[in-house]
Design an enzyme around this catalytic site. Structure first.
Site, PDB file in Angstrom:
ATOM      1  N   TYR A  26       6.606   4.445  -7.091  1.00 58.67           N
ATOM      2  CA  TYR A  26       7.018   3.374  -8.417  1.00 58.67           C
ATOM      3  C   TYR A  26       6.108   4.020  -9.243  1.00 58.67           C
ATOM      4  O   TYR A  26       5.753   3.043  -9.925  1.00 58.67           O
ATOM      5  CB  TYR A  26       6.560   2.011  -7.667  1.00 58.67           C
ATOM      6  CG  TYR A  26       7.157   1.558  -6.355  1.00 58.67           C
ATOM      7  CD1 TYR A  26       8.731   1.658  -6.304  1.00 58.67           C
ATOM      8  CD2 TYR A  26       6.608   1.482  -5.435  1.00 58.67           C
ATOM      9  CE1 TYR A  26       9.282   1.698  -4.700  1.00 58.67           C
ATOM     10  CE2 TYR A  26       6.776   1.198  -3.887  1.00 58.67           C
ATOM     11  CZ  TYR A  26       8.199   0.936  -3.852  1.00 58.67           C
ATOM     12  OH  TYR A  26       8.832   0.879  -2.572  1.00 58.67           O
ATOM     13  N   TYR A 154      12.703  -8.180   0.432  1.00 62.97           N
ATOM     14  CA  TYR A 154      12.619  -6.801   0.269  1.00 62.97           C
ATOM     15  C   TYR A 154      12.754  -6.070   1.660  1.00 62.97           C
ATOM     16  O   TYR A 154      12.310  -6.521   2.758  1.00 62.97           O
ATOM     17  CB  TYR A 154      11.020  -6.230  -0.185  1.00 62.97           C
ATOM     18  CG  TYR A 154      10.951  -4.975  -0.378  1.00 62.97           C
ATOM     19  CD1 TYR A 154      11.409  -4.064  -1.286  1.00 62.97           C
ATOM     20  CD2 TYR A 154      10.150  -4.401   0.861  1.00 62.97           C
ATOM     21  CE1 TYR A 154      11.105  -2.806  -1.265  1.00 62.97           C
ATOM     22  CE2 TYR A 154      10.046  -2.855   0.705  1.00 62.97           C
ATOM     23  CZ  TYR A 154      10.667  -2.208  -0.201  1.00 62.97           C
ATOM     24  OH  TYR A 154      10.339  -0.820  -0.140  1.00 62.97           O
ATOM     25  N   ASP A 255      13.463  -8.578   9.804  1.00 64.12           N
ATOM     26  CA  ASP A 255      12.580  -7.271   9.470  1.00 64.12           C
ATOM     27  C   ASP A 255      11.133  -7.928   9.455  1.00 64.12           C
ATOM     28  O   ASP A 255      10.590  -8.548   8.635  1.00 64.12           O
ATOM     29  CB  ASP A 255      13.008  -7.019   7.951  1.00 64.12           C
ATOM     30  CG  ASP A 255      12.286  -6.214   7.326  1.00 64.12           C
ATOM     31  OD1 ASP A 255      11.313  -5.681   8.014  1.00 64.12           O
ATOM     32  OD2 ASP A 255      12.655  -5.404   6.121  1.00 64.12           O
ATOM     33  N   LYS A 284       5.516   0.216   9.961  1.00 63.14           N
ATOM     34  CA  LYS A 284       4.055  -0.061   9.432  1.00 63.14           C
ATOM     35  C   LYS A 284       2.893   0.071  10.493  1.00 63.14           C
ATOM     36  O   LYS A 284       2.656   1.219  10.763  1.00 63.14           O
ATOM     37  CB  LYS A 284       3.888  -1.185   8.316  1.00 63.14           C
ATOM     38  CG  LYS A 284       4.896  -0.928   7.194  1.00 63.14           C
ATOM     39  CD  LYS A 284       4.557  -2.360   6.423  1.00 63.14           C
ATOM     40  CE  LYS A 284       5.398  -2.067   5.298  1.00 63.14           C
ATOM     41  NZ  LYS A 284       4.986  -1.315   4.119  1.00 63.14           N
TER      42      LYS A 284
HETATM   43  N1  PMP Z   1      10.848  -3.968   5.209  1.00 61.66           N
HETATM   44  C1  PMP Z   1       9.583  -4.556   4.847  1.00 61.66           C
HETATM   45  C2  PMP Z   1       9.535  -5.978   4.825  1.00 61.66           C
HETATM   46  C3  PMP Z   1       8.746  -3.760   4.165  1.00 61.66           C
HETATM   47  O1  PMP Z   1       7.871  -4.317   3.643  1.00 61.66           O
HETATM   48  C4  PMP Z   1       9.035  -2.447   3.988  1.00 61.66           C
HETATM   49  C5  PMP Z   1       7.727  -1.516   3.337  1.00 61.66           C
HETATM   50  N2  PMP Z   1       7.183  -1.879   2.178  1.00 61.66           N
HETATM   51  C6  PMP Z   1       9.986  -1.778   4.335  1.00 61.66           C
HETATM   52  C7  PMP Z   1      11.023  -2.687   5.142  1.00 61.66           C
HETATM   53  C8  PMP Z   1      10.373  -0.138   4.254  1.00 61.66           C
HETATM   54  O2  PMP Z   1       9.476   0.338   5.071  1.00 61.66           O
HETATM   55  P1  PMP Z   1       9.095   2.074   4.692  1.00 61.66           P
HETATM   56  O3  PMP Z   1       8.360   1.817   3.256  1.00 61.66           O
HETATM   57  O4  PMP Z   1       8.468   2.189   5.953  1.00 61.66           O
HETATM   58  O5  PMP Z   1      10.263   2.561   4.376  1.00 61.66           O
END
Ligand code: PMP
Length: 434
Positions: A26, A154, A255, A284
């Site tokens: 970003y 997100y 998620d 993660k």
């Molecule tokens: N979902 C959530 C809740 C996240 O925090 C993130 C990562 N910031 C993602 C999806 C996307 O994961 P990645 O960056 O491994 O593609």
């Protein structure tokens, strides 16, 4: 390519090259934010090439829960690399993938027992969305092809994931004309700590009533909205959401990419509401932050729908590095560490200390709100933070904290010692009072 001054140390030359040629998350290519050059990291300490040691407040964006350079994770990687680093997953399988899937089936709630091993969090969200769409095609209801979600969410940077990120405040509003048109309801109004009111789900209930015939699934970050604003909402909202999904025949995708593996004080944040989703996305911390790996775990019911003849008989996704043995081997060891169950006490201790040390900052006139849940501490300022300036101050305090927008937030590795955590909160306090 630009020439570099060879009188500078190599890391300085690399920083110059980096600034001119490499995109960071970003950021602008023409006006990039300053970057710091890392030499190594161990435990909760990041060593910069310029000589500073920084206490890590970020766990490399929720991932490095056991700390850096962990002997057991290192050993797992070393052992696996001498066997096979990667082999295609089409038609082949291997011990690291099978062991990892066994662990995920074991750790996640009972009904979740079918595992898709994806290569990043965003990809696992894409896969979860495909599963939901294919499931309804399998049930001869292809018109159920929309996602419902809450504002302030997100879910990643790929296109289907972006389509369910906050449409206004999200980072992805630039692409809104190219995104699938999904349904949004207001962000959950009540915080984790508010008294529950039944009218808090009125707009959610309305959305189900009006649109359920088009809804394939709801996707939501359980209890903690991360990159969309670091907000913790009332668990009853999630409980009610599960109830509505069941009542109206809509799948629930949780998620847990940021919240999974203990971060919010529960192994999975959906446990705050005793909710089992139909599809859970994980990522993660799955590899303890060592390398990219994610999973979408679902139920037999969803798997059968997706695999039915009507739905084409197969889940239509299969990336080159699916089930990467090296990443799976490290994830397996990371999950063994999780299963040893030191995290509940570690996260509880971090939570207690963050409450003592951060909550008083709420009195400061420059602070809008302070929130702490599990090993997550958030100080929301009234004004946007100048990231480059704040970063300099934090480095002078010997800590690594990366603010965004108005938010100063930390989610340190679970192994952090109390005095190291105090160093983080002292730096935050210095910023607030500065
Ligand atoms: N979902 C959530 C809740 C996240 O925090 C993130 C990562 N910031 C993602 C999806 C996307 O994961 P990645 O960056 O491994 O593609």
């Amino acid at each position: 390519m630009t020439s570099t001054d060879s009188a500078q140390p190599l890391w300085q030359q690399q920083l110059d090259f980096d600034q001119q040629h490499i995109w960071h998350p970003y950021t602008s290519m023409t006006h990039p934010l300053p970057c710091y050059h890392v030499k190594s990291a161990a435990g909760v300490s990041i060593e910069l090439s310029s000589g500073e040691y920084l206490i890590d407040g970020m766990s490399s964006w929720w991932a490095a829960i056991h700390g850096y350079n962990h002997p057991r994770l290192n050993a797992a990687a070393h052992q696996q690399i001498d066997k096979v680093a990667h082999v295609m997953f089409g038609g082949l399988t291997h011990e690291p993938a099978v062991t990892l899937a066994q662990q995920l089936v074991e750790l996640t709630p009972g009904p979740l027992n079918r595992v898709f091993i994806a290569d990043s969090g965003s990809v696992s969200v894409e896969v979860a969305i495909k599963m939901a769409l294919q499931y309804w095609v399998g049930h001869e209801l292809p018109q159920k092809n929309q996602l419902l979600t809450v504002r302030g969410g997100y879910h990643g940077d790929t296109f289907a994931a972006m389509s369910v990120c906050d449409p206004v405040n999200g980072m992805h509003h630039l692409f809104k004309h190219a995104l699938c048109n999904q349904r949004f309801v207001e962000r959950p109004a009540l915080s984790y700590w508010d008294d529950w009111r039944d009218d808090a789900v009125d707009s959610l209930r309305d959305a189900f009533e009006q649109h359920h015939t088009q809804l394939a699934a709801v996707i939501i970050e359980p209890v903690v909205q991360g990159a969309g604003g670091m907000r913790m909402y009332h668990p009853n909202y999630l409980r009610e959401l599960r109830r509505l999904c069941d009542a109206y025949g809509v799948l629930l995708i949780c998620d847990e990419i940021a919240t999974g593996f203990g971060r919010s004080g529960k192994l999975f944040a959906s446990e705050h509401a005793d909710v089992c989703p139909d599809i859970m996305c994980l990522g993660k911390a799955l590899t303890g932050g060592y390398m990219t790996l994610a999973a979408a775990v679902t139920t037999t019911e969803v798997a059968e729908g997706v695999s039915s003849e009507n739905a084409g008989g197969a889940l239509m996704h299969g990336p080159t590095f699916m089930g990467n043995p090296l990443a799976c081997a490290v994830a397996t060891e990371s999950l063994r560490l999780v299963a040893e169950n030191h995290w509940p006490a570690q996260v509880a201790a971090i939570e207690a200390q963050l409450k003592t040390q951060l909550l008083p900052l709420a009195q400061h006139q420059k602070v809008a709100d302070v929130r702490v849940l599990g090993a997550i501490g958030v100080v929301e300022m009234r004004q946007p933070i100048n990231v480059a300036e704040a970063q300099q101050l934090f480095i002078a305090h010997g800590v690594w904290i990366r603010p965004f927008g108005k938010l100063l937030y930390i989610m340190p590795p679970y192994i952090i010692e109390p005095e190291q955590l105090t160093q983080l909160t002292t730096a935050i306090s210095a910023y607030v009072h500065g």
